[in-house]
Design a protein around this motif. Structure first.
Motif, PDB file in Angstrom:
ATOM      1  N   LEU A   1      -9.352   0.288  11.893  1.00 15.64           N
ATOM      2  CA  LEU A   1     -10.361  -1.165  12.415  1.00 15.64           C
ATOM      3  C   LEU A   1      -9.654  -2.488  11.483  1.00 15.64           C
ATOM      4  O   LEU A   1      -9.695  -3.517  12.160  1.00 15.64           O
ATOM      5  CB  LEU A   1     -11.639  -0.593  11.609  1.00 15.64           C
ATOM      6  N   PHE A   2      -9.570  -2.115  10.509  1.00 15.19           N
ATOM      7  CA  PHE A   2      -8.867  -3.424   9.080  1.00 15.19           C
ATOM      8  C   PHE A   2      -7.077  -2.741   9.304  1.00 15.19           C
ATOM      9  O   PHE A   2      -6.312  -1.582   9.219  1.00 15.19           O
ATOM     10  CB  PHE A   2      -9.102  -2.713   7.566  1.00 15.19           C
ATOM     11  N   VAL A   3      -6.759  -3.989   8.958  1.00 11.41           N
ATOM     12  CA  VAL A   3      -5.370  -4.636   8.345  1.00 11.41           C
ATOM     13  C   VAL A   3      -5.135  -4.912   7.461  1.00 11.41           C
ATOM     14  O   VAL A   3      -5.520  -5.757   7.193  1.00 11.41           O
ATOM     15  CB  VAL A   3      -4.350  -5.477   9.632  1.00 11.41           C
ATOM     16  N   PRO A   4      -3.717  -4.274   6.213  1.00  7.77           N
ATOM     17  CA  PRO A   4      -3.883  -4.764   5.812  1.00  7.77           C
ATOM     18  C   PRO A   4      -2.997  -6.068   4.900  1.00  7.77           C
ATOM     19  O   PRO A   4      -2.220  -6.032   5.825  1.00  7.77           O
ATOM     20  CB  PRO A   4      -3.307  -3.563   4.585  1.00  7.77           C
ATOM     21  N   ASP A   5      -4.175  -6.874   4.443  1.00  6.38           N
ATOM     22  CA  ASP A   5      -2.580  -8.083   4.411  1.00  6.38           C
ATOM     23  C   ASP A   5      -1.717  -7.575   3.418  1.00  6.38           C
ATOM     24  O   ASP A   5      -0.690  -6.428   3.079  1.00  6.38           O
ATOM     25  CB  ASP A   5      -3.181  -9.361   3.180  1.00  6.38           C
ATOM     26  N   ALA A   6      -0.291  -8.848   3.062  1.00  3.14           N
ATOM     27  CA  ALA A   6       0.418  -8.216   2.601  1.00  3.14           C
ATOM     28  C   ALA A   6       0.450  -7.590   1.690  1.00  3.14           C
ATOM     29  O   ALA A   6       1.538  -6.833   1.179  1.00  3.14           O
ATOM     30  CB  ALA A   6       1.830  -9.400   2.943  1.00  3.14           C
ATOM     31  N   ALA A   7       0.046  -8.853   0.482  1.00  2.34           N
ATOM     32  CA  ALA A   7      -0.130  -8.019  -0.766  1.00  2.34           C
ATOM     33  C   ALA A   7      -0.558  -6.762  -1.449  1.00  2.34           C
ATOM     34  O   ALA A   7      -0.656  -5.866  -2.083  1.00  2.34           O
ATOM     35  CB  ALA A   7      -1.459  -9.413  -1.656  1.00  2.34           C
TER      36      ALA A   7
ATOM     37  N   PRO B   1       7.082   5.178   7.244  1.00  2.00           N
ATOM     38  CA  PRO B   1       6.046   3.846   6.253  1.00  2.00           C
ATOM     39  C   PRO B   1       4.628   3.464   6.374  1.00  2.00           C
ATOM     40  O   PRO B   1       4.543   4.129   7.961  1.00  2.00           O
ATOM     41  CB  PRO B   1       6.843   2.683   6.027  1.00  2.00           C
ATOM     42  N   ILE B   2       3.928   2.915   6.017  1.00  2.00           N
ATOM     43  CA  ILE B   2       2.578   2.647   5.688  1.00  2.00           C
ATOM     44  C   ILE B   2       2.161   1.812   7.476  1.00  2.00           C
ATOM     45  O   ILE B   2       1.048   2.226   7.766  1.00  2.00           O
ATOM     46  CB  ILE B   2       1.882   2.683   4.500  1.00  2.00           C
ATOM     47  N   SER B   3       3.521   1.162   7.322  1.00  2.00           N
ATOM     48  CA  SER B   3       3.005  -0.057   8.386  1.00  2.00           C
ATOM     49  C   SER B   3       2.690   0.645   9.414  1.00  2.00           C
ATOM     50  O   SER B   3       2.188   0.608  10.391  1.00  2.00           O
ATOM     51  CB  SER B   3       4.273  -1.228   8.081  1.00  2.00           C
ATOM     52  N   SER B   4       4.089   1.479  10.122  1.00  2.00           N
ATOM     53  CA  SER B   4       3.854   2.043  10.919  1.00  2.00           C
ATOM     54  C   SER B   4       2.797   3.437  11.126  1.00  2.00           C
ATOM     55  O   SER B   4       2.659   3.513  12.499  1.00  2.00           O
ATOM     56  CB  SER B   4       5.380   3.015  11.318  1.00  2.00           C
ATOM     57  N   ILE B   5       2.259   4.028  10.182  1.00  2.00           N
ATOM     58  CA  ILE B   5       1.354   4.816  10.272  1.00  2.00           C
ATOM     59  C   ILE B   5      -0.025   3.657  10.689  1.00  2.00           C
ATOM     60  O   ILE B   5      -1.023   4.434  11.561  1.00  2.00           O
ATOM     61  CB  ILE B   5       0.818   5.914   8.829  1.00  2.00           C
ATOM     62  N   CYS B   6      -0.371   2.617   9.578  1.00  2.00           N
ATOM     63  CA  CYS B   6      -1.742   1.634  10.593  1.00  2.00           C
ATOM     64  C   CYS B   6      -1.181   1.659  11.553  1.00  2.00           C
ATOM     65  O   CYS B   6      -2.259   1.125  12.323  1.00  2.00           O
ATOM     66  CB  CYS B   6      -1.307   1.327   9.266  1.00  2.00           C
ATOM     67  N   LYS B   7      -0.272   1.357  12.360  1.00  2.00           N
ATOM     68  CA  LYS B   7      -0.122   0.606  14.013  1.00  2.00           C
ATOM     69  C   LYS B   7      -0.650   1.973  14.416  1.00  2.00           C
ATOM     70  O   LYS B   7      -1.496   1.818  15.537  1.00  2.00           O
ATOM     71  CB  LYS B   7       1.190   0.158  14.236  1.00  2.00           C
ATOM     72  N   HIS B   8       0.286   3.056  14.800  1.00  2.00           N
ATOM     73  CA  HIS B   8      -0.387   3.962  14.846  1.00  2.00           C
ATOM     74  C   HIS B   8      -1.653   4.866  15.328  1.00  2.00           C
ATOM     75  O   HIS B   8      -2.487   4.952  16.235  1.00  2.00           O
ATOM     76  CB  HIS B   8       0.864   5.412  14.606  1.00  2.00           C
ATOM     77  N   HIS B   9      -2.478   4.477  13.924  1.00  2.00           N
ATOM     78  CA  HIS B   9      -3.585   4.926  13.886  1.00  2.00           C
ATOM     79  C   HIS B   9      -4.497   3.883  14.652  1.00  2.00           C
ATOM     80  O   HIS B   9      -5.429   4.412  15.337  1.00  2.00           O
ATOM     81  CB  HIS B   9      -4.336   5.418  12.303  1.00  2.00           C
ATOM     82  N   ARG B  10      -4.251   2.433  14.668  1.00  2.00           N
ATOM     83  CA  ARG B  10      -4.819   1.808  15.038  1.00  2.00           C
ATOM     84  C   ARG B  10      -4.598   1.920  16.866  1.00  2.00           C
ATOM     85  O   ARG B  10      -5.566   1.676  17.350  1.00  2.00           O
ATOM     86  CB  ARG B  10      -4.379   0.131  14.498  1.00  2.00           C
ATOM     87  N   ARG B  11      -3.871   1.906  17.488  1.00  2.00           N
ATOM     88  CA  ARG B  11      -3.335   2.350  19.038  1.00  2.00           C
ATOM     89  C   ARG B  11      -3.796   3.361  19.077  1.00  2.00           C
ATOM     90  O   ARG B  11      -4.630   3.599  19.722  1.00  2.00           O
ATOM     91  CB  ARG B  11      -2.289   2.093  19.632  1.00  2.00           C
TER      92      ARG B  11
END
Length: 631
Positions: A320-326, A362-372
């Motif tokens: 549901l949430f997307v982490p910011d860059a920092a 990477p975490i960014s690809s894992i988050c993208k997959h969970h969101r989709r």
């Protein structure tokens, strides 16, 4: 089956354990009883849904509904009311001793009036009547005592019975919403001022407290929390207007933890992910003790622990949430430490190679997959069972294209102050925004926009009429999503050094089942950052790259394994038939060859720390576990 043992467990993080409220009783039931209760729960869930006994905005204890659906529904309605230029406030309530107050007589009355089958009503009445429980704790008398009221916590049917018991405690709000997840209830209202919201919340709380008392349902008032929502562009003063509930004053909270999500007034994701990061670090501190740098569990087991125990804690809420860059940088830094512990690689190992050695993206690809994945499950659910699906845009080709009766999208029509919202098919920008559920639909627009009717994820909930049978199955549509982590990994992963020839994969390497120490030598030498002389690092920058065994050529991975003349006899003994260590050779696929490679490394001490080599015993170089070799 009417007798059961109750295990007394203490609730975590309680300030005082001298009161019974600080403990939870989990009932251990017979296996046959659990099976029967599960079957009855499935039948009761279907009957209650078809006869309207469940409130449309209830979540939890039902098939196809999770915490994600509940929080997505809440955040969507908050953003929708804010888009209509309303001030929005939410009251978070907790039902006190919910399972303990379920009355068999009152529940039977609800089912009988709702038209539930007589045999199912009789079964539920028998299940809740004449029960006896024996508490198990140190010094307990071990005597069975009658339990006249309540449903056993630990039974498959108990959460559903409780949801049916409190179904009437959902007020209808003209500009707001009441949402429940088992025993957690929220009331959200929107108006022109925070003061009006406080008055409305007090009124609606009183409207459910009085009938709840008649049904034996009370609220744990000390657990009540208040949140005044704001937008990131809101420049008005932060409201500190409190609410009074049962003569107790509750100021607005800066952070509310609800269903595992940390919610802030601005719905910023950094607080949530920083809390998840702290929890993941605490878990990793305990887990990493199972495997040191050169001993302990194998890399295969470490990878399972990292993927199955640490990663879910770290990425909870990324659907549901997307982490910011920092925040993402801090999460990545921790995740790299987990990968180094898994593979026993150096800190100087290139991140692109580290990801491939650990076989974890990477975490960014894992988050993208969970969101989709969450978005796909959302659009493929029936709107009459999932209240979040009932609020996605009408243009999404869902199976029934149903809309919720209390959807507030009409408030945006004709309002001069409404925030401009863009379609789910187009990207969001500075001048146009997505609502939370619209943003999820946009994540999978490439998969669903060309399909006239989306299939259902499960046909067990709703019978499909012949006129509405989709032309494609759910499994066929989800297949591209299951294959997407690898392409996303390639797009979002750090660059891989040109000297690293091995490809990426999501399955662990065959040699990760070898002992921890020797597996670490293989990981290090494959990445080009190891104790081989030719693998220059920050601590060996001025050292010679010549092989100390033969002193004829640079000690590269290829030379140390296949070409070093000083190791000819061990190579003939252990590596007969092995002539290629590249990615296309059979070495990295066949376990027997990997075992003989491990024997060769042990025999020749190839890739070992210098202090473990007799030839360089006086060299002052960090050992594994004391510096760069530790995870």
């Amino acid at each position: 089956m009417e007798k059961a043992n109750g295990i007394v467990l203490d609730k975590p993080c309680k300030p005082d354990y001298r009161t019974p409220a600080s403990f939870r009783i989990i009932v251990l039931l017979e296996t046959v009883s659990m099976i029967l209760e599960r079957l009855s729960a499935l039948r009761l869930s279907s009957a209650a849904s078809s006869r309207g006994l469940l409130h449309p905005n209830r979540c939890g204890s039902l098939a196809g509904l999770a915490c994600f659906d509940t929080v997505a529904l809440l955040t969507h309605e908050v953003r929708l009311l804010q888009a209509a230029s309303f001030k929005v406030s939410t009251l978070f309530l907790d039902v006190k001793g919910g399972f303990d107050n379920v009355c068999a007589t009152k529940l039977t009355t609800i089912h009988t009036r709702g038209g539930v089958s007589a045999y199912l009503v009789a079964w539920i009445k028998s299940f809740l009547s004449k029960r006896q429980c024996r508490l198990i704790f140190q010094g307990a008398p071990k005597v069975f005592c009658p339990a006249a009221v309540g449903t056993p916590q630990g039974s498959p049917i108990s959460p559903l019975l409780f949801v049916l018991h409190i179904a009437s405690l959902h007020p209808t709000l003209p500009q707001g919403l009441a949402i429940s997840y088992v025993d957690d209830l929220t009331i959200t209202v929107g108006s022109d001022s925070v003061h009006s919201n406080i008055c409305a919340l007090q009124y609606y709380f009183g409207s459910i407290q009085r009938p709840g008392a008649e049904w034996g349902v009370a609220f744990s008032v000390p657990k009540t929390e208040l949140n005044h929502w704001r937008t990131l562009k809101d420049r008005s003063d932060v409201s500190s207007t409190p609410i009074v509930i049962n003569d107790m004053l509750f100021p607005p909270s800066q952070v509310v933890r609800w269903l595992g999500y940390w919610l802030t007034p601005t719905q910023h994701s950094s607080v949530h992910f920083l809390r998840r990061l702290a929890l993941a670090r605490a878990s990793f501190t305990t887990i990493r003790q199972l495997s040191a740098a050169g001993k302990g569990l194998s890399s295969w087991c470490n990878r399972k622990l990292g993927f199955g125990a640490i990663l879910p804690i770290l990425t909870y809420g990324c659907d549901l949430f997307v982490p910011d860059a920092a925040t993402l940088r801090k999460i990545n830094s921790f995740w790299h430490g987990v990968l180094r512990w898994t593979t026993n690689c150096f800190y100087t190992t290139a991140l692109g190679a580290l990801y491939r050695e650990a076989s974890l993206p990477p975490i960014s690809s894992i988050c993208k997959h969970h969101r989709r994945s969450a978005a796909i499950r959302l659009v493929y659910a029936p709107s009459e069972f999932n209240p979040a699906t009932a609020r996605i845009p009408e243009s999404v080709p869902t199976w029934d294209q149903g809309q919720s009766a209390d959807d507030h999208s009409f408030l945006l029509q004709g309002s001069s102050k409404a925030i401009h919202l863009t379609s789910w098919l187009g990207p969001a920008g500075n001048s146009a925004q997505h609502l939370p559920l619209d943003s999820l639909c946009h994540e999978v627009s490439d998969l669903i926009e060309e399909i006239p009717i989306l299939p259902l994820a499960s046909t067990d909930l709703v019978p499909l009429p012949l006129s509405r049978i989709p032309s494609i199955t759910y499994q066929a549509l989800r297949a591209p999503l299951l294959q997407s982590p690898l392409p996303d990994w390639l797009d979002l992963s750090p660059p891989v050094p040109l000297s690293y020839p091995y490809s990426d994969c999501l399955t662990p390497h065959a040699f990760t089942g070898l002992p921890r120490f020797i597996c670490g030598r293989m990981h290090q030498m494959r990445t080009g950052s190891s104790y081989l002389a030719a693998h220059v690092s920050w601590w060996s920058r001025d050292s010679s790259t010549i092989d100390p065994f033969c002193e004829e050529d640079d000690e590269s991975f290829q030379h140390a394994i296949l070409l070093c003349p000083a190791k000819a006899q061990p190579r003939l003994t252990h590596l007969a038939g092995v002539d290629d260590i590249g990615p296309d050779g059979p070495l990295w696929l066949l376990v027997p060859l990997l075992r003989v490679l491990a024997e060769y490394l042990y025999a020749t001490r190839t890739g070992f720390p210098p202090t473990m080599l007799r030839i360089r015993a006086d060299t002052a170089t960090p050992e594994p576990g004391s510096g760069s070799d530790s995870a």
